[in-house]
Motif scaffolding. Structure first.
Motif, PDB file in Angstrom:
ATOM      1  N   ALA A 118      39.304   1.623  76.122  1.00  0.00           N
ATOM      2  CA  ALA A 118      40.575   0.901  76.211  1.00  0.00           C
ATOM      3  C   ALA A 118      40.417  -0.476  76.862  1.00  0.00           C
ATOM      4  O   ALA A 118      41.402  -1.209  77.036  1.00  0.00           O
ATOM      5  N   GLY A 119      39.174  -0.845  77.227  1.00  0.00           N
ATOM      6  CA  GLY A 119      38.908  -2.169  77.792  1.00  0.00           C
ATOM      7  C   GLY A 119      39.500  -2.373  79.165  1.00  0.00           C
ATOM      8  O   GLY A 119      39.788  -3.500  79.564  1.00  0.00           O
ATOM      9  N   MET A 120      39.696  -1.282  79.917  1.00  0.00           N
ATOM     10  CA  MET A 120      40.313  -1.384  81.241  1.00  0.00           C
ATOM     11  C   MET A 120      39.234  -1.507  82.315  1.00  0.00           C
ATOM     12  O   MET A 120      38.258  -0.755  82.309  1.00  0.00           O
ATOM     13  N   PRO A 121      39.396  -2.461  83.249  1.00  0.00           N
ATOM     14  CA  PRO A 121      38.354  -2.701  84.249  1.00  0.00           C
ATOM     15  C   PRO A 121      38.304  -1.593  85.296  1.00  0.00           C
ATOM     16  O   PRO A 121      39.317  -0.965  85.611  1.00  0.00           O
ATOM     17  N   LEU A 122      37.108  -1.374  85.840  1.00  0.00           N
ATOM     18  CA  LEU A 122      36.906  -0.412  86.920  1.00  0.00           C
ATOM     19  C   LEU A 122      36.347  -1.162  88.117  1.00  0.00           C
ATOM     20  O   LEU A 122      35.360  -1.901  87.995  1.00  0.00           O
ATOM     21  N   TYR A 123      36.982  -0.960  89.281  1.00  0.00           N
ATOM     22  CA  TYR A 123      36.503  -1.650  90.477  1.00  0.00           C
ATOM     23  C   TYR A 123      35.069  -1.214  90.792  1.00  0.00           C
ATOM     24  O   TYR A 123      34.725  -0.048  90.684  1.00  0.00           O
ATOM     25  N   GLY A 124      34.253  -2.192  91.172  1.00  0.00           N
ATOM     26  CA  GLY A 124      32.838  -1.931  91.428  1.00  0.00           C
ATOM     27  C   GLY A 124      31.988  -2.154  90.189  1.00  0.00           C
ATOM     28  O   GLY A 124      30.764  -2.204  90.280  1.00  0.00           O
TER      29      GLY A 124
END
Length: 372
Positions: free
Chosen positions: A239-245
């Protein structure tokens, strides 16, 4: 190595009874998968999946100046969020670096709930507490006050409707309303991280097991399965959603991450990072830094975070997240690459996988978008 024992959610015994493979995640013992992560992933895309997200960090902000305080502490215009609505935003350092990405729910006129990533919950709590000085606002650590269960996938509205008389049809994306689900008081939110429709249910920890079981029974006929963190990661990646780190960290500003839209310069008053972010916005406009793109493999080898992206023998970027995509049937990755190589369809780009330059195609994000 920390000697502290990992924390357990209220659903820990349930996960073990279901045979979950457990893993330490941000100091919590969490289910990684129950069986096949591919099957869990595809269940969410086609039917429904049930997630324990009780490791997320809930922080309540109350008081006459709660809205003004959050406008100062965060980059978004939180004062403009209506009661019952939610907003995706970020908390940044004074130098513009991203401390965390957040969802903020406005529960009442002077009451907000800030939901932080598990790995950053203490950092966010500390920063908010420090920034509240001088405001008529109270910051409260509510991490132990909530369990969080998510039901995601095309069958999720039907499953939830069978257990609540709350107005789910009227509940928009990025909104939350109080209701009762299977007899349990809950904040029902619609702010998923899978690319599918779905709901998050914030409940008291002592109600979590009963709610999980009620949802499991309600979903039996439509293929609901319990899902672990592993498929949550592949779902958000598609879904192209960013993940912290991975896609977000303190060395990047929201503009570097292609998420400059969350910074609201037009709001009244100062906010932490305003000056640095004004400069970052100007820089991004003139000479874009590396751009976050999607990469789809031509072969079968899977790229991982930290692998170099190459073109013409030169390193042009770095992979931030990579995994096999169950939906596309190919390995995919998100990567920051030099702007010259960021256009979808760019040829000659590869990923250095243990010394071999595997060919990849640059594509626009997201990799997957659900049919409305």
């Amino acid at each position: 190595m920390s000697s502290t024992e990992p924390r357990h959610t209220a659903l820990d015994a349930v996960h073990r009874s279901l045979g979950a493979t457990m893993t330490d995640f941000a100091g919590w013992d969490m289910p990684l998968r129950y069986g096949s992560e591919r099957d869990e992933h595809l269940a969410v895309r086609t039917r429904a999946g049930l997630f324990d997200l009780s490791h997320m960090g809930e922080i309540t902000v109350t008081g006459a100046e709660a809205a003004a305080f959050l406008n100062f502490a965060l980059v978004g215009n939180i004062a403009s969020v209506g009661v019952g609505r939610a907003r995706y935003t970020m908390i940044c350092q004074a130098d513009g670096g991203i401390l965390d990405d957040l969802i903020v729910y406005r529960l009442a006129e002077t009451e907000y709930m800030v939901v932080a990533n598990a790995s950053n919950a203490q950092v966010v709590l500390d920063a908010l507490t420090e920034r509240a000085a001088g405001f008529a606002a109270e910051v409260r650590d509510d991490r132990d006050a909530y369990a969080l269960i998510a039901v995601q996938g095309p069958e999720s509205p039907g499953i939830l409707k069978s257990l609540t008389d709350a107005d789910l049809d009227g509940l928009k994306y990025y909104a939350g309303l109080p209701g009762t689900v299977a007899g349990v008081p809950a904040l029902i939110a619609r702010t998923g991280y899978t690319g599918e429709d779905g709901f998050e249910l914030f409940v008291k920890p002592e109600h979590a097991v009963a709610l999980w079981q009620a949802l499991t029974e309600a979903g039996e006929g439509v293929g609901l399965v319990p899902c672990g963190l592993s498929c949550r990661d592949t779902l958000r990646l598609e879904a192209g959603m960013p993940l912290y780190g991975h896609e977000l960290n303190t060395s990047l500003t929201p503009f570097d991450a292609g998420l400059g839209r969350v910074v609201k310069f037009e709001k009244e008053g100062d906010f932490v990072g305003r000056e640095a972010l004004t400069e970052a916005a100007a820089r991004a406009g003139q000479n874009p830094p590396r751009v976050l793109v999607g990469l789809v493999a031509e072969g079968r080898r899977v790229p991982r975070a930290g692998y170099a992206v190459v073109a013409g023998g030169e390193v042009i970027g770095e992979v931030t997240s990579g995994a096999p995509s169950p939906t596309l049937g190919k390995p995919i990755a998100m990567a920051y690459v030099d702007a010259a190589h960021a256009a979808p369809g760019t040829e000659g780009v590869g990923v250095d996988i243990r010394g071999t330059h595997e060919p990849y195609q640059v594509v626009a994000l997201p990799f997957y978008k659900r049919q409305k």
